[in-house]
Design a protein around this motif. Structure first.
Motif, PDB file in Angstrom:
ATOM      1  N   VAL A  68       0.806  -1.102   0.034  1.00 21.98           N
ATOM      2  CA  VAL A  68       0.118  -0.072  -0.016  1.00 21.98           C
ATOM      3  C   VAL A  68       0.896   1.166   0.055  1.00 21.98           C
ATOM      4  CG1 VAL A  68      -1.876   1.148   1.248  1.00 21.98           C
ATOM      5  CG2 VAL A  68      -1.745  -1.143   1.125  1.00 21.98           C
ATOM      6  N   ILE A  69       0.750   2.091  -0.875  1.00 17.17           N
ATOM      7  CA  ILE A  69       1.515   3.348  -1.160  1.00 17.17           C
ATOM      8  C   ILE A  69       0.650   4.438  -0.890  1.00 17.17           C
ATOM      9  CG2 ILE A  69       2.881   4.577  -2.542  1.00 17.17           C
ATOM     10  CD1 ILE A  69       2.657   1.205  -3.723  1.00 17.17           C
ATOM     11  N   ALA A  70       0.724   5.394   0.237  1.00 20.28           N
ATOM     12  CA  ALA A  70       0.069   6.544   0.395  1.00 20.28           C
ATOM     13  C   ALA A  70       0.987   7.586   0.272  1.00 20.28           C
ATOM     14  CB  ALA A  70      -0.598   6.602   1.875  1.00 20.28           C
ATOM     15  N   ALA A  71       0.543   8.414  -0.734  1.00 18.36           N
ATOM     16  CA  ALA A  71       1.359   9.857  -1.165  1.00 18.36           C
ATOM     17  C   ALA A  71       1.157  10.947   0.053  1.00 18.36           C
ATOM     18  CB  ALA A  71       0.972  10.368  -2.388  1.00 18.36           C
ATOM     19  N   GLY A  72       2.215  11.546   0.442  1.00 16.25           N
ATOM     20  CA  GLY A  72       2.242  12.602   1.332  1.00 16.25           C
ATOM     21  C   GLY A  72       1.954  13.635   0.917  1.00 16.25           C
ATOM     22  N   GLU A  73       2.984  14.669   0.987  1.00 20.66           N
ATOM     23  CA  GLU A  73       2.599  16.272   0.468  1.00 20.66           C
ATOM     24  C   GLU A  73       3.107  16.341  -0.875  1.00 20.66           C
ATOM     25  OE1 GLU A  73       4.240  18.850   3.520  1.00 20.66           O
ATOM     26  OE2 GLU A  73       3.358  17.793   5.123  1.00 20.66           O
ATOM     27  N   VAL A 117      -3.252   0.412  -3.587  1.00 22.01           N
ATOM     28  CA  VAL A 117      -3.143  -1.003  -3.077  1.00 22.01           C
ATOM     29  C   VAL A 117      -2.691  -1.675  -4.251  1.00 22.01           C
ATOM     30  CG1 VAL A 117      -4.186  -3.020  -1.943  1.00 22.01           C
ATOM     31  CG2 VAL A 117      -4.861  -0.697  -1.371  1.00 22.01           C
ATOM     32  N   VAL A 118      -1.352  -2.375  -4.103  1.00 23.46           N
ATOM     33  CA  VAL A 118      -1.074  -3.119  -5.274  1.00 23.46           C
ATOM     34  C   VAL A 118      -0.994  -4.807  -4.713  1.00 23.46           C
ATOM     35  CG1 VAL A 118       1.184  -3.784  -6.393  1.00 23.46           C
ATOM     36  CG2 VAL A 118       0.967  -1.440  -5.580  1.00 23.46           C
ATOM     37  N   VAL A 136       4.763   3.560   2.785  1.00 27.20           N
ATOM     38  CA  VAL A 136       4.699   2.295   2.218  1.00 27.20           C
ATOM     39  C   VAL A 136       4.324   1.092   3.352  1.00 27.20           C
ATOM     40  CG1 VAL A 136       5.855   0.454   0.904  1.00 27.20           C
ATOM     41  CG2 VAL A 136       6.372   3.003   0.370  1.00 27.20           C
ATOM     42  N   LEU A 137       3.197   0.492   3.198  1.00 25.27           N
ATOM     43  CA  LEU A 137       2.725  -0.352   3.928  1.00 25.27           C
ATOM     44  C   LEU A 137       2.962  -1.929   3.376  1.00 25.27           C
ATOM     45  CD1 LEU A 137       0.763   2.310   3.956  1.00 25.27           C
ATOM     46  CD2 LEU A 137      -0.060   0.773   6.143  1.00 25.27           C
ATOM     47  N   HIS A 138       3.161  -2.791   4.177  1.00 25.49           N
ATOM     48  CA  HIS A 138       2.894  -4.187   3.730  1.00 25.49           C
ATOM     49  C   HIS A 138       2.033  -4.934   4.614  1.00 25.49           C
ATOM     50  CE1 HIS A 138       7.313  -3.345   2.106  1.00 25.49           C
ATOM     51  NE2 HIS A 138       6.300  -3.330   1.106  1.00 25.49           N
ATOM     52  N   VAL A 139       1.089  -5.361   4.030  1.00 32.49           N
ATOM     53  CA  VAL A 139      -0.082  -5.565   4.892  1.00 32.49           C
ATOM     54  C   VAL A 139      -0.471  -7.058   4.324  1.00 32.49           C
ATOM     55  CG1 VAL A 139      -2.660  -5.433   5.404  1.00 32.49           C
ATOM     56  CG2 VAL A 139      -1.319  -3.534   4.667  1.00 32.49           C
ATOM     57  N   SER A 140      -0.331  -7.986   5.525  1.00 27.40           N
ATOM     58  CA  SER A 140      -0.467  -9.675   5.118  1.00 27.40           C
ATOM     59  C   SER A 140      -2.013  -9.788   4.438  1.00 27.40           C
ATOM     60  CB  SER A 140      -0.500 -10.309   6.383  1.00 27.40           C
ATOM     61  OG  SER A 140      -1.754 -10.159   7.206  1.00 27.40           O
ATOM     62  N   VAL A 141      -1.775 -10.763   3.566  1.00 24.90           N
ATOM     63  CA  VAL A 141      -3.002 -11.222   2.871  1.00 24.90           C
ATOM     64  C   VAL A 141      -3.606 -12.161   3.837  1.00 24.90           C
ATOM     65  CG1 VAL A 141      -3.623 -12.993   0.915  1.00 24.90           C
ATOM     66  CG2 VAL A 141      -1.602 -11.569   0.653  1.00 24.90           C
ATOM     67  N   GLU A 142      -5.148 -11.949   3.946  1.00 19.68           N
ATOM     68  CA  GLU A 142      -5.656 -12.677   4.928  1.00 19.68           C
ATOM     69  C   GLU A 142      -5.251 -14.177   4.871  1.00 19.68           C
ATOM     70  OE1 GLU A 142      -9.467 -12.013   5.669  1.00 19.68           O
ATOM     71  OE2 GLU A 142      -9.040  -9.844   5.668  1.00 19.68           O
ATOM     72  N   GLY A 143      -5.356 -14.823   5.886  1.00 20.66           N
ATOM     73  CA  GLY A 143      -4.824 -16.289   6.157  1.00 20.66           C
ATOM     74  C   GLY A 143      -3.448 -16.689   6.048  1.00 20.66           C
ATOM     75  N   THR A 144      -2.835 -15.715   6.086  1.00 18.46           N
ATOM     76  CA  THR A 144      -1.384 -15.820   6.048  1.00 18.46           C
ATOM     77  C   THR A 144      -0.805 -15.246   7.621  1.00 18.46           C
ATOM     78  OG1 THR A 144      -0.781 -13.917   5.174  1.00 18.46           O
ATOM     79  CG2 THR A 144      -0.787 -15.851   4.024  1.00 18.46           C
ATOM     80  N   THR A 145      -1.388 -14.940   8.325  1.00 15.55           N
ATOM     81  CA  THR A 145      -1.058 -14.422   9.754  1.00 15.55           C
ATOM     82  C   THR A 145      -0.900 -15.396  10.613  1.00 15.55           C
ATOM     83  OG1 THR A 145      -3.079 -13.625  10.233  1.00 15.55           O
ATOM     84  CG2 THR A 145      -1.825 -12.035   9.319  1.00 15.55           C
TER      85      THR A 145
END
Length: 149
Positions: A68-73, A117-118, A136-145
């Protein structure tokens, strides 16, 4: 790829899903964090503020985490492609959850406040470092935590 115009839209569309609530929490907290330092929320999300991406030049794909990439300013330039349309440069590493790929994709410039969201069937590359830090976030895919101990 999912594109959101701002954090409010992101929260509205993903409401009721804990992993996305944590992602929104990280995006809100990121401006107060020191650039280049990785942080985590629970065992399923890591994030950092950065302007320089080490993967510049090749696409990076993941299998266990969506990016997940969130643009700042400032705007953030990136390129996204379906992995199926790219050629492997390195084998997938289970340790880093990364694979490097080559080819071309859809160029995208995130405006300040926008979030993308990539998905795990896609790869992303950053053609140049960002002028200002983005999150920049790395969010686990459901079922892999793993359940908390």
């Amino acid at each position: 790829m999912q594109l959101f115009t701002d954090l409010a839209e992101f929260e509205r569309v993903t409401a009721g899903k804990p992993r996305w609530a944590r992602a929104a929490q990280a995006i809100r907290a990121a401006p107060a964090r020191r650039e280049g330092v990785m942080h985590s929320i629970g065992d399923s999300l890591t994030y950092l503020r950065t302007r320089r991406r080490h993967e510049t030049g090749h696409f990076t794909g993941r299998r266990r985490y969506v990016e997940v990439i969130a643009a700042g300013e400032a705007p953030v330039r990136l390129e996204i492609a379906a992995k199926a349309e790219l050629v492997g440069r390195t084998e997938y590493s289970d340790l880093s959850d990364r694979e490097q790929l080559a080819g071309s994709g859809q160029e995208l410039t995130l405006r300040p406040g926008e979030i993308v969201v990539v998905e795990i069937d896609e790869a992303v590359r950053y053609p140049e470092p960002a002028a200002e830090p983005c999150t920049v976030l790395h969010v686990s895919v459901e079922g892999t935590t793993f359940p908390n101990k």
